[in-house]
Design an enzyme around this catalytic site. Structure first.
Site, mmCIF file in Angstrom:
data_model
loop_
_atom_site.group_PDB
_atom_site.id
_atom_site.type_symbol
_atom_site.label_atom_id
_atom_site.label_comp_id
_atom_site.label_asym_id
_atom_site.label_seq_id
_atom_site.Cartn_x
_atom_site.Cartn_y
_atom_site.Cartn_z
ATOM 1 N N GLU A 268 0.819 -1.210 0.000
ATOM 2 C CA GLU A 268 0.000 0.000 0.000
ATOM 3 C C GLU A 268 0.857 1.265 0.000
ATOM 4 O O GLU A 268 0.814 2.071 0.930
ATOM 5 C CB GLU A 268 -0.924 -0.008 1.219
ATOM 6 N N CYS A 348 -5.189 33.486 11.906
ATOM 7 C CA CYS A 348 -5.137 34.215 13.167
ATOM 8 C C CYS A 348 -4.860 33.316 14.361
ATOM 9 O O CYS A 348 -4.880 33.785 15.507
ATOM 10 C CB CYS A 348 -6.453 34.975 13.388
ATOM 11 N N TYR A 377 0.389 13.696 2.202
ATOM 12 C CA TYR A 377 -0.275 14.142 3.435
ATOM 13 C C TYR A 377 -0.096 15.647 3.654
ATOM 14 O O TYR A 377 0.211 16.100 4.757
ATOM 15 C CB TYR A 377 0.242 13.335 4.630
#
EC number: 4.1.1.17
Length: 442
Positions: A268, A348, A377
């Site tokens: 995988e 912020c 990712y």
């Protein structure tokens, strides 16, 4: 429209000799950009896939789509014939919609919702289990499922440990679960493991396969006949890394413990296939000095507010120990002195910073920082906190690679089969490795 035609319309076609540095220059010149730019080189995805096939001929790549689900990445890998590791129903639906057959998909989520399990049942997709509660759930909602037992085998040198959440103990617990499955009449067809994300220890795969031999032998002793082996993920994807060092131990383990070539073996990979394909180009939007409280004229460090941060590309840098390497895209003659530097994101949130104490030449608002190997990712973790834009993906494909993809597409339409080993050798001969490391332009 075919997958090839869709990809062709999505990616800008460039000549084979166009370098990554030229793409960065072009991006900077077309600014200023309010959102970070992810330059995606489709060539790199193809090259990494071909390298995998060349070094691991017995191991089919099932792409972990959670790593980077950008359209151009998924379309390219589907064209190449990749299988898929999916972790949710939306991911299953996505790859099925692209025409990927169910037999090339593994629903690798060890803890599944009932709704998604029923969906997998309707589509006849294999799945996994690692505890008695999941096994009971599957028995109720998908009793004729083809199952893989997931066991825990952690790398001692990995960025993210997965065994603390998933995977049964490899001896006593594994046998108890197999006994339970056999008594329930469940169809366990093989095993799987995951050594953790980014394992720098390649030998762990040999040891994990050896442990799988013990599990297979016990399964056979109670009546199961395993025919599927899933080696999971954990492959590093940096530009200077290669699948060859992993392949050495994987191939050795398979040859020693599972020489039967009729077994179905897959892994995988996620990061390995896509990390090096993306280069992030972001802009310094603001700047501040941090001064010495006892000597206000003394600058201790400088902070830059970028148009990208932990809510964009750099979640992994903030929370996963992934240390990015900023490249200053500016002549050294135009830079100020080297200073201790802190890199903030645009939001912020006071916690939105991802590097602190890094030494960089002093920059000005409007200057550019470039980060390589940001294809894994990164965009999948992005969100719209404070309303900021997600990173913009800009795909490129070189002409020779595009022609190769067209040949593959035509072959699929004619025969539904692609000779993967021929693909690997022909690609490497024609185009070579296009993963070009960048360096400070000054």
């Amino acid at each position: 429209m075919s997958l090839y035609e869709t990809l062709r319309s999505r990616a800008e076609v460039i000549d084979d000799n166009v370098r990554l540095s030229e793409l960065v220059d072009r991006t900077v010149a077309s600014g200023p950009h309010d959102r970070p730019i992810h330059l995606l080189e489709v060539d790199t995805v193809v090259s990494r896939y071909a390298e995998w096939l060349r070094h691991l001929p017995r191991v089919k790549p099932y792409y972990a789509i959670k790593c980077n689900d950008t359209e151009a990445v998924v379309e390219t890998l589907t064209l190449l014939g990749a299988g898929y590791d999916c972790a949710s129903q939306p991911e299953l639906e996505r790859v099925l919609s692209l025409g990927v057959p169910a037999e090339r998909i593994i629903y690798a989520q060890p803890s599944k919702s009932v709704a998604s399990l029923k969906f997998a049942r309707d589509k006849r997709i294999r799945t996994v289990f690692d505890n008695e509660f999941e096994l009971d759930k599957i028995a109720q909602h998908f009793p004729d499922a083809e199952l893989l037992l997931r066991y825990r085998f952690d790398s001692g040198n990995t960025k993210i440990n997965l065994g603390s959440k998933f995977g049964c103990e490899v001896t006593v617990e594994a046998r108890q679960l197999l006994d339970r499955a056999h008594k329930m009449g469940m169809n366990v067809v093989g095993w799987c493991f995951n050594v953790g994300s980014m394992s720098y220890d390649a030998e762990v795969f040999y040891k994990a396969i050896q442990a799988g031999r013990e599990i297979s032998d016990y399964a056979a002793s109670i009546g199961f006949r395993f025919r599927v082996l899933d080696l999971g993920g954990g492959f590093v994807g940096d530009k200077d890394d290669s699948i060859a060092r992993y392949a050495h131990y994987i191939n050795r383990g398979l040859d020693e413990f599972f020489p039967d070539k009729s077994l179905e073996v897959f892994a995988e990979p996620g990061r390995y296939l896509c990390a090096a394909a993306v280069t992030n180009v972001c802009v310094v939007q603001g700047k501040r000095y941090f001064r010495n409280a006892s000597n206000w004229s003394s600058v201790e460090s400088v902070g830059y507010y970028l148009n990208d941060g932990m809510y964009g590309t750099f979640y992994g840098a903030k929370y996963r120990g992934m240390v990015p390497k900023p490249i200053v895209w500016k002549s050294s003659a135009a830079c100020g002195p080297v200073r201790q530097t802190k890199l903030f994101g645009p939001t912020c949130d006071g916690n939105d910073y991802f590097m602190d104490g890094v030494l960089l030449p002093e920059l000005d608002p409007g200057d550019t920082l470039v980060f390589e190997t940001e294809g894994a990712y990164a965009s999948v973790h992005s969100c719209r906190f404070n309303g900021f834009h997600l990173p913009k993906v800009v795909p490129y494909v070189r002409r020779t690679v595009l022609e190769l993809l067209k040949q593959i597409s035509d072959a699929k339409m004619d025969t539904c089969v692609v000779d993967n080993l021929l693909l690997a050798s022909e690609f490497l001969k024609n185009i070579g490795q296009k993963c070009e490391p960048l360096s400070f332009t000054g």
